[in-house]
Design a protein around this motif. Structure first.
Motif, short mmCIF file in Angstrom:
data_model
loop_
_atom_site.label_atom_id
_atom_site.label_comp_id
_atom_site.label_asym_id
_atom_site.label_seq_id
_atom_site.Cartn_x
_atom_site.Cartn_y
_atom_site.Cartn_z
N GLU A 95 0.84 -1.20 0.00
CA GLU A 95 0.00 0.00 0.00
C GLU A 95 0.87 1.25 0.00
O GLU A 95 0.75 2.10 -0.87
N LYS A 96 1.74 1.36 1.00
CA LYS A 96 2.63 2.52 1.11
C LYS A 96 4.01 2.07 1.54
O LYS A 96 4.15 1.09 2.28
N LEU A 97 5.01 2.80 1.09
CA LEU A 97 6.38 2.57 1.51
C LEU A 97 7.02 3.94 1.67
O LEU A 97 7.22 4.66 0.70
N ASN A 98 7.29 4.29 2.92
CA ASN A 98 7.92 5.58 3.23
C ASN A 98 9.35 5.33 3.69
O ASN A 98 9.59 4.45 4.52
N ILE A 99 10.26 6.11 3.15
CA ILE A 99 11.66 6.05 3.56
C ILE A 99 11.95 7.30 4.37
O ILE A 99 11.72 8.42 3.90
N ILE A 100 12.47 7.10 5.58
CA ILE A 100 12.84 8.21 6.46
C ILE A 100 14.31 7.97 6.84
O ILE A 100 14.61 7.28 7.80
N GLU A 101 15.19 8.48 5.98
CA GLU A 101 16.64 8.31 6.13
C GLU A 101 17.02 6.82 6.21
O GLU A 101 16.97 6.13 5.21
N ASP A 102 17.38 6.32 7.42
CA ASP A 102 17.82 4.93 7.55
C ASP A 102 16.70 4.00 8.03
O ASP A 102 16.95 2.90 8.49
N LEU A 103 15.45 4.48 7.91
CA LEU A 103 14.29 3.70 8.34
C LEU A 103 13.26 3.64 7.23
O LEU A 103 13.02 4.64 6.55
N ALA A 104 12.67 2.47 7.04
CA ALA A 104 11.59 2.32 6.06
C ALA A 104 10.35 1.81 6.78
O ALA A 104 10.44 0.92 7.64
N VAL A 105 9.21 2.39 6.42
CA VAL A 105 7.93 1.97 6.97
C VAL A 105 7.09 1.50 5.79
O VAL A 105 6.86 2.26 4.85
N ILE A 106 6.66 0.24 5.86
CA ILE A 106 5.86 -0.31 4.76
C ILE A 106 4.52 -0.81 5.31
O ILE A 106 4.47 -1.41 6.39
N THR A 107 3.46 -0.49 4.58
CA THR A 107 2.14 -1.07 4.91
C THR A 107 1.70 -1.87 3.70
O THR A 107 1.94 -1.50 2.56
N LEU A 108 1.10 -3.01 3.98
CA LEU A 108 0.65 -3.87 2.90
C LEU A 108 -0.49 -4.77 3.36
O LEU A 108 -0.71 -4.98 4.55
N GLN A 109 -1.23 -5.24 2.36
CA GLN A 109 -2.23 -6.28 2.59
C GLN A 109 -1.62 -7.58 2.12
O GLN A 109 -0.90 -7.61 1.12
N MET A 110 -1.90 -8.64 2.87
CA MET A 110 -1.38 -9.95 2.47
C MET A 110 -2.47 -10.99 2.64
O MET A 110 -3.12 -11.05 3.68
N GLU A 111 -2.64 -11.78 1.59
CA GLU A 111 -3.50 -12.95 1.69
C GLU A 111 -2.59 -14.12 2.03
O GLU A 111 -1.58 -14.35 1.35
N LEU A 112 -2.92 -14.83 3.09
CA LEU A 112 -2.11 -15.96 3.54
C LEU A 112 -2.94 -17.22 3.56
O LEU A 112 -4.12 -17.20 3.96
N LYS A 113 -2.32 -18.32 3.14
CA LYS A 113 -2.93 -19.65 3.23
C LYS A 113 -1.90 -20.58 3.86
O LYS A 113 -0.72 -20.52 3.51
N GLY A 114 -2.35 -21.41 4.77
CA GLY A 114 -1.44 -22.35 5.41
C GLY A 114 -2.12 -23.04 6.56
O GLY A 114 -3.34 -23.21 6.56
N ASP A 115 -1.32 -23.45 7.56
CA ASP A 115 -1.94 -23.97 8.77
C ASP A 115 -1.13 -23.58 9.99
O ASP A 115 0.08 -23.38 9.93
N TYR A 116 -1.85 -23.40 11.08
CA TYR A 116 -1.27 -23.02 12.35
C TYR A 116 -1.70 -24.05 13.38
O TYR A 116 -2.90 -24.27 13.56
N ASN A 117 -0.73 -24.70 14.01
CA ASN A 117 -1.02 -25.81 14.94
C ASN A 117 -1.94 -26.85 14.29
O ASN A 117 -2.91 -27.30 14.89
N ASN A 118 -1.62 -27.18 13.04
CA ASN A 118 -2.35 -28.18 12.25
C ASN A 118 -3.79 -27.80 11.93
O ASN A 118 -4.58 -28.65 11.54
N GLU A 119 -4.15 -26.54 12.08
CA GLU A 119 -5.47 -26.05 11.70
C GLU A 119 -5.31 -25.19 10.45
O GLU A 119 -4.61 -24.18 10.47
N PRO A 120 -5.96 -25.58 9.33
CA PRO A 120 -5.84 -24.78 8.11
C PRO A 120 -6.42 -23.38 8.30
O PRO A 120 -7.39 -23.20 9.04
N PHE A 121 -5.80 -22.42 7.64
CA PHE A 121 -6.34 -21.07 7.65
C PHE A 121 -6.15 -20.43 6.28
O PHE A 121 -5.26 -20.80 5.53
#
Length: 122
Positions: free
Chosen positions: A69-95
């Protein structure tokens, strides 16, 4: 010591691959020793807690679809915001879910590392 946008985008892609492969060696290099991250449950975790989740095999991510969504650079620091679709499982529970993340990357003499962030379900 300024950061370039393409450096952060490349590191983000490296991070996604490390997450999908549960590659704790790469994650160890990308995450700062003093990392603090708020996970979607609201819990604050450290670098070691995050790495242990992958070492124990509790989290397996099969698919990551990021949308920056956004990526701001502030000298030696970067701030990134994003949306992510994730598929997998956590503790053997699909998500399958969509999250919004904010991540903070900071440049150090040994490289650029994630120093903090947060993720929430959307």
């Amino acid at each position: 010591m300024h950061i370039k946008k393409n450096e952060i985008l490349n590191l983000e892609n490296t991070l996604y691959e490390a997450i999908k492969n549960s590659d704790t060696e790469v994650l160890d290099k990308l995450l700062h020793a003093d990392l603090l991250f708020v996970i979607p449950s609201g819990q604050t975790i450290t670098k070691e807690m995050d790495l242990q989740t992958y070492r124990a095999g509790n989290l397996k991510v099969n698919e990551i679809i990021p949308k920056v969504e956004k990526l701001n650079i502030i000298e030696d620091l970067a701030v990134i915001t994003l949306q992510m679709e994730l598929k997998g499982d956590y503790n053997n529970e699909p998500f399958e879910a969509k999250y919004r993340y904010i991540r903070f990357w900071k440049k150090f003499p040994e490289g650029i590392k994630v120093v903090g962030g947060s993720g929430m379900a959307i």
